[in-house]
Each structure stands twice: as C-alpha cells, then as structure tokens.
Design a protein around this motif. Sequence first.
Motif, mmCIF file in Angstrom:
data_model
loop_
_atom_site.group_PDB
_atom_site.id
_atom_site.type_symbol
_atom_site.label_atom_id
_atom_site.label_comp_id
_atom_site.label_asym_id
_atom_site.label_seq_id
_atom_site.Cartn_x
_atom_site.Cartn_y
_atom_site.Cartn_z
ATOM 1 N N PRO A 64 0.836 -1.330 0.125
ATOM 2 C CA PRO A 64 0.099 0.002 0.028
ATOM 3 C C PRO A 64 0.964 1.234 0.006
ATOM 4 O O PRO A 64 1.953 1.166 0.497
ATOM 5 C CB PRO A 64 -0.757 -0.118 1.343
ATOM 6 N N SER A 65 0.214 2.324 -0.492
ATOM 7 C CA SER A 65 0.957 3.610 -0.541
ATOM 8 C C SER A 65 1.555 3.877 0.809
ATOM 9 O O SER A 65 0.924 3.858 1.757
ATOM 10 C CB SER A 65 0.135 4.719 -0.987
ATOM 11 N N ASP A 81 -5.281 14.633 -12.081
ATOM 12 C CA ASP A 81 -5.980 13.083 -11.967
ATOM 13 C C ASP A 81 -5.634 12.406 -13.183
ATOM 14 O O ASP A 81 -5.789 12.853 -14.370
ATOM 15 C CB ASP A 81 -7.524 13.672 -12.138
ATOM 16 N N LEU A 119 -5.682 9.525 -8.200
ATOM 17 C CA LEU A 119 -5.676 10.903 -8.102
ATOM 18 C C LEU A 119 -4.443 11.236 -7.613
ATOM 19 O O LEU A 119 -3.605 10.378 -7.060
ATOM 20 C CB LEU A 119 -6.594 11.426 -6.929
ATOM 21 N N GLY A 120 -3.999 12.427 -7.736
ATOM 22 C CA GLY A 120 -2.467 12.678 -7.485
ATOM 23 C C GLY A 120 -2.088 13.965 -8.061
ATOM 24 O O GLY A 120 -2.853 14.924 -8.133
ATOM 25 N N TRP A 121 -1.011 14.247 -8.556
ATOM 26 C CA TRP A 121 -0.159 15.443 -8.958
ATOM 27 C C TRP A 121 0.676 15.258 -10.014
ATOM 28 O O TRP A 121 1.305 14.422 -10.319
ATOM 29 C CB TRP A 121 0.421 15.971 -7.840
ATOM 30 N N TYR A 136 -2.168 8.072 -6.804
ATOM 31 C CA TYR A 136 -2.824 7.114 -5.791
ATOM 32 C C TYR A 136 -3.865 6.227 -6.509
ATOM 33 O O TYR A 136 -4.831 7.009 -6.978
ATOM 34 C CB TYR A 136 -3.464 7.881 -4.636
ATOM 35 N N GLN A 182 -6.764 4.029 -7.724
ATOM 36 C CA GLN A 182 -8.103 3.727 -6.958
ATOM 37 C C GLN A 182 -8.851 2.945 -7.856
ATOM 38 O O GLN A 182 -9.596 1.988 -7.183
ATOM 39 C CB GLN A 182 -9.050 5.203 -7.375
ATOM 40 N N VAL A 242 -9.457 -1.016 -6.464
ATOM 41 C CA VAL A 242 -8.146 -1.670 -5.787
ATOM 42 C C VAL A 242 -8.476 -1.867 -4.362
ATOM 43 O O VAL A 242 -9.426 -1.202 -3.660
ATOM 44 C CB VAL A 242 -7.071 -0.663 -5.787
ATOM 45 N N LEU A 249 -6.166 -2.215 -1.855
ATOM 46 C CA LEU A 249 -5.177 -1.328 -1.269
ATOM 47 C C LEU A 249 -4.542 -0.463 -2.232
ATOM 48 O O LEU A 249 -3.813 -0.762 -3.252
ATOM 49 C CB LEU A 249 -3.904 -2.267 -0.819
ATOM 50 N N PRO A 250 -4.935 0.818 -1.841
ATOM 51 C CA PRO A 250 -4.343 1.892 -2.809
ATOM 52 C C PRO A 250 -3.023 1.800 -2.948
ATOM 53 O O PRO A 250 -2.098 1.935 -1.894
ATOM 54 C CB PRO A 250 -4.812 3.345 -2.251
#
Lengths: 297, 665
Positions: A94-95, A125, A136-138, A152, A154, A161, A163-164
């Motif tokens: 996981p993250s 996104d 989602l992220g950057w 991350y 989804q 998922v 576990l992200p």
Amino acid sequence: MTDQKPPPPASLSFQDMILTLHRFWAAQGCVILQPYDVEMGAGTFHPATTLRALGPKPWAAAYVQPSRRPSDGRYGENPNRLQHYYQYQVIIKPSPADAQDLLLASYRAIGLDPLLHDFRFVEDDWESPTLGAWGLGWEIWCDGMEVGQFTYFQQVGGIAVDLPSFEMTYGLERLAMYVQGVENVYDLRFNDAGNARSLTYGDVFLRAERDYSAHNFEVANTDMLIRHFADAEVECAALVERGLAQPAYDYCIKASHLFNLLDARGVISVAERASYIGRVRALAKACAEVWVAGELV
Amino acid sequence: MAEFFLELFSEEIPARMQAQAAANLAKIVGEALGPVQPRDVVTFYGARRIALAANISPEMPASETELRGPKLGAPSQAIDGFLRKNQAERDELVEEGGHFLLRRHVAARPAADVILADLGKALAAFPWPKSMRWGQSAAFTWVRPLRRIVCLLDGAVVPIALGTVVASDLSEGHRFLAPGTFKVVNAAQWQAELRQRRVIADATARRAMIADGLQREAQALGLSIVKDDGLLDEVTGLVEYPVPLIGRIEQRFMALPPEVRELSMKVNQRYFSMRDAAGEPAPYFAFVANIEASDGGAAIIAGNERVLRARLADAEHFWAQDRQHPLEDYLPKLKSVVFHAKLGTQFERAERISTMAGVLASLLGVTLEDAYTAQRAGLLCKADLVTGMVGEFPELQGIIGGYYAGDNAIGRAIRTHYQPKGPTDEVPRGLVPSIVALADKFDTLIKFFECGERPTGSGDPYALRRAALGVIRIIVENGLPLPLNEPGLIVDHSLLDFILDRLRVKLRTEGRRFDILDSVLAKGKDFNLVRLMRKIDAIESFLQTDDGLNLLAAYRRAANILRIESAKDGPYLQNADPEQLREDTERQLAALLHERRPALSREIESENYNAAMKNLAAYRKPIDQFFNDVTVNADDPSLRLNRLFLLNDFVKQFDQIADFSKLEG
C-alpha cells in the motif's frame, strides 16, 4: 532577475541517473525489475504495475520501461519529442505515509535540491481509458517544469483496488535534460566515459528515431496490423478462459500497441477510435478479473 | 466562551477546491456544533490545510423537551410504538390535554462531548468534488491523504478521529523551509507560529501579499502586471509562502502574437504577463515561487525561463509553418473534418455561415463591399481549425484565423466571430464583425434545432444557450434592427421561444424585472429585440418612479373592476358619452384621455416608449381623483356603463405597450 545563469552543476549522465534511482528505490525495499519485453505505451502497462496494483498482497517495485508512442515520432528533428523514450516507474502497495517525502528525496539524489529549486504538487487526475484505470495525484513541478507524475491508484481494469498503491512516473529524458541543462534531447550525455566511448543520447537513438518515424507513419503494413489486433484479441480471450492472467495480459498490451500503430498510420477514423479503445479496455478488464481471482486463492 | 480550533492537514489540495472547502468546513462545523452556538467563525485555507477558529459556548445548556404521543384511549399498539420509538417507559408518560405527553430533561453537555460525538461523523461526509483512498485510510476518503488533525478546545486536545488519523495538538509549517512539527495552543499562536515557519495561513492575506509583491517587482523595472484575478486566486492556492519573481522572455518571441505567448504562459505555466510604461507587452513574465531559495531565486528563474523558452519555441514553429500558406489554402482541409454527424463537415458549415452572412447583410442593408467582406469572412472563419497553432492552442481559435487573414476587415471579423463567449465577454463591434458573429450563431442554433439536438434540462453539449445569449447581446448592444423571424432567418417557433427564454434568463441574472418581459410579450410576441428591450427599459424606469407605482395601482384597480363587471355585460368598447359625465373628475379624466391619445399613438408608432410612459404618467392625479370621487357602479345603469367605457379607455392606453396586469409586486 538574474543576468547570469548559475554555473552548470556537476550533473549526472543519463545512465547514472537511472543507476541512482535504482539504488534509491532499492534502498526503500523495491524490487528492481528489468523492462518488460512487450512493446507498450507507458510504464503503467507493465504487469508489475497494472496487475500487481490489484489484489490484497503488498508489493513494491521499480523499473525502467521503454515507452512507445508511435504518433509522437518526429524523425529525430524535434528537440523534445520522441516515439520511443524511457519512463522510470515506481509502485509501492500500500502507499506509504511518507510517499511525498520519498519522492522528494529521490529528486535530491539526482541533483535537484528543493531548497534551491521550486517544487510543487499541482493537481492532475490520472486516467487511462484503455486500462479502465484512474487515480488521483499530482504533476510534480520543478521550476515550472513537469518532472514527474504521482498517482494514488483507485481503480485498475475496472476494479476498485483493495489497497491503494502509490505510483510514480519520471519522464527520464526530460528530467535528464533539466538536470544536465541541455535543450536538445539528442545532446544528453548518455554516459560519462570521458574518452572515445563517451556517447550522447543522439549517438544511441537518433538513427532509430528516424527509422521508426518512417515505419510508424509511412510504412507499417496496416492490413497486417489489423489482422494482428484481431488475433491478439482472440488469443487474450482464450487465455483468460484458461485463467492464465499474465499471458492473457501480454496479448492485451500487444493489442494496445497495435492500436497505437494503426492510429499513427491514420487509418482509424474518429468513430472507430472509441470502439478500438473499448475493445482493449474489455481485454484489460478480463485480465484484471482473472488476475484478482488468482491472488485471492 | 471557549475557543474552538480545527485544522485538517493533508497532502496538496487542488487549488480550485480550496476556497469552497473552507466554506464547506464552516457550514459543517456550524451544523455539527450548533448546540454550542459557534460564533466569530474564521476560516483558513491553502495548499496543505483547511482550518477554522470559532468561539463556542463551554457547554450545551440543559433543556426540557416535550413530545406529544397518541390520544388518550388510543389502542395499546400505538402507545407501545410511541414508547419504542422514543426508548421510553410507560410510567414516563403524563396525560394532558387529551394526549399522552413525554417530557424529558436533557442534561447539559460539555462542549468537548458535543465535538467528540458529532463533529467527526459530520466531517467524514465532507463534500469534496472527488475524493480518494490511500494506504492507511481504510474506508475513509478525503481529497488527498489526510495526515494530521488538530482539534482543540481552549488549548486542550479533543481527540476526534477521521479514518485512522486521531486529532492531536501538532501541526506542520512549510514543507521545505521549516520541516517538522510544532505544538498548537490556540488559533492566534497557530497563525503566528506558521508565519515564523513560512506559511501564510490566511488566504486573503496571502493573496494580497502576492498581488503587492508582484506589483513591487514590476514597478522596480518600470513595468506593470496584467491583472488576472482568476490566475491570482489559483496561485494563492498553489503556494504557502509566496515569493514573487520576474523572468525574461527572449526578444525573438516578442514577434509572436501576444495572445499565443500569454495563453501559453498562463495556462501551462501560471505566469503573469507584463506591460511596459506605454502599455505594450514587455519581454518579461512574473511568477510566484513557494520558497525563498538559498541563491536568491537565481536557479528558479533560470529554470522557468528555460521551460518557457521550450514552449514558445514550439509556438514559434507553428507560427512560421502555418503562415507559409494563406488562410484560404486551409479551406479544403475542412472537408475532412466532421463538425457533427448530422450536420456535415466544417467546410459545409463554413459555406452555410457565409450564405447566412449574405442574408444578414441584405436584411441590414449594408453596402455591397461590406456584404462581400462579411461573406468572405464567414467562409474563412473556421479555416484556422486545421492549422498547427490552433491544434496546439485550441483556445485561440478565431484569434489565430484573424492573424492569418491579415490586418484587414476580414481578419478583424474572423477574430471576434466567436464572441461573446459568455455574459461578460465583449460583443463584436461594427457591422461586419457583428454580421459574421451572428451568422455563426444563427447557423448553430438553426441547424441543431433542425436535427433535434436541443438542450435538455441540464445538458447543452453544443452550447446553444450561449449561442442564443450571443445573438441577443450582439443585436441589442449594437442596436441592430433585425427581427429574428425575418424571411431567411428563423422560422422554427420553438427556436424563437428558446431565444426569448434566454432573454428572460439574462434579465433575471442581471437582477432585472423579467416579469416586464412577460407583460410586454403578453401583448404580442415581438422578435425585434431592440424594440422589445426599449419597451422593457421604458417600463422598468417608469416603475421606479412614484407616478409609475401609483399608476400601476390605479391600473390594477381599473382592470379588476373591468374584469368583474365584464362578466355581467362587458366588454365596454365604446367611447364614453360626454353628456353622461357628471362629476368634474370624470370629465377631467375623459378630457385628458381624449387629448393625450394622438400623442401617445404617435410615440408608440415611433417606438419612443420613454416619452409614451411619461405621457401616461400625466394620468396619475386624474385617475386617483376619479377613484376618490366617483362610484363606478352607480345606481343609474347608463352612468355605470359610461364610467366603465371610461375605465376601459384608460386601460387600453396602457395595453398598447404591455399587459400591465402581468406585472408583479
């Protein structure tokens, strides 16, 4: 305002940058994999990301993935665009709670100091219609330039998922150009042999860029590609039937790349495009389902 | 009074969501902590946090509640059900006023209990536009990973929890300039400590700091910043500690159209454009970094200059490539671009727009030369869609075509033909640009209505509402005598109604009285929008006067009497008989109606509605006196009838302009 540019940093060569990133992520407990041996458009397609993002088991990997974008070929004449380039891909599931800090530390390792450079996390996104995936992220900005994508996960293959994961993609050429202060990708120092064995990125790849551009845009046999796409689709479905997730997924990646080639050859109409993408997505979804089923046993 | 402080610290929140999130936070806290009456609420927002401080009551006071249950003598199932529902026992019920009553004492609760019991639950349902899970979140979702919560009541931690994050009194400052945590005691100390740690928590202060800083940097070079509030808002959400910097643009890129340069700077890079003392584009750009760099920003500026150089070099390439051919050479390529499956290619669309421009030119009676220019511009106005520059910068469609057509009337008309793109965007000025912009919008409206692609409740994929608003604004603001239903224009009545409906919406959003539109339309649909608006304006300003309001009251009274009496023996269409006028006041009213009628007709004929309304205002005194002194329903039937004739005459004068009975208020 400055009138002089800062003195050029003692920067890493292209290959040293890769080696540095390998050492960095290995120290974080990632398995260092080698590129996947099927053509693909982005490092995300590697089964180490796509399939491993699914299911309940923890996972951490880093690898370089040659990425093929047939439509981006410019016959070696554009300083920034390539039909074949390298992505550096990291996935941790996981993250971890300190994912952002790890990432910034990795930039520090390759010579970009966040106290000297302006790092930002700018909304981006991520979505892959062909993989049925989103997250989602950057975009990571360094002095106004995008130097990576942080996501991350989804959903993958249409499946939410368990576990992200944290996924990081570095565009290696662009990053190296920034680190080395070079304006043309072909001028990048590939190694630092310091003698007749010193090679630039152009020494290594210029000929291939020219040849592949001609292949992608002018020569590739479209009848054959269409046939191969149909074959890949059938084979993928057959392997899914047998529950052989990764072999099936190989044919899904092949179909995706064949579609990209056909697209570059300009033989896919706007209306057909959506249907091709839908067909690949259906394959990805089926592979993902078979993969998850196997992980739960 | 106790101080409540809450900070939700996360990974970077998208800039566009922050202000709304702070407002939502205030709403949620306001509701969840309602029993302890939050007041003096202040919110903070930025890239990594939203926060709120408020004064609340130290406890929720004790109270008595009373619930009315079933009637006395109700079946026992009803009573049992009531008890079950309220978790009460039979002996708690009292009998009073024919019902069972449940009186309860609700004990006082400390504020911390209220916070702990209700706030976490409310925050878990926070309305982010899009939220996500992460490695440690379990089922909880937030806009990006939530890392810390500070939740304090007079400095003491209230340990609310969201997902796996439990509130503490630890916060963090700037990611790079002040790593590590610090202890929060109260809101003021938090804000001061953050400032020390290079975070400006108050978004308004941060925004002002950016604006001032940019201006200061610009002034030092004798330049000014091009104002852009939207960009300023976005940048405010991207930095915690703003450091304004200026970079240079290489002189060779100043040959590019400013729109190309500045769009690339703004959209891709979030840079501000600059002007020199003469107001001309200056070869500099301004931007805002998030750190005070150890080298004073030299590396950051050099990096940003490099990025911009690469972007502008791309634009320069397209600019040079595209202009190797005149704009008309791109026309044939439009034949292979589908505009819409039912409406053919962009080329067919361009031909239609050109034809429509010809129709409009002849309806407006323009010179032959202008008519030719309009038709030519109409044909060429979509050609830039297949140029490299518009492929790279789609937002510049029209503007690029304008440049490629050259500095002439055709270029100017192409440049503005997409305008207005919204209620505040500029409208094309001058006959030819208006004609081309109208032709584009008429074609869109007519063709999409023809093939049944009309806007539905929420869906308007082809922006037909915007096109209709554009038609209205171009015609009205340029004063074009162009009735929408002229031969060659719109024949579809549902489309005409659609446009009038957009006019209604436009008036409403401008805060104007759209009931006036309905009162005018009730007297017959008028598709001459200029005339229609002149009527509306005249009535609206009339109703803002004392005379107007009084007359409206008198009109209503008259119309009411006529409506009621008509049922018996109306309508009363004859002229009043002078012989039958008994009272002075009715004679005065009759005389005035007679005297004013020709002038009023003239004014309406010449569409001078302001003068007409002024003329009507003269009736105010006589009609008021008439109602004071005269009994309409006189016993003498012939007197009654005569007075009804008089009233009918009075009402009819108004009805020439609008049905005043449709007015509200």
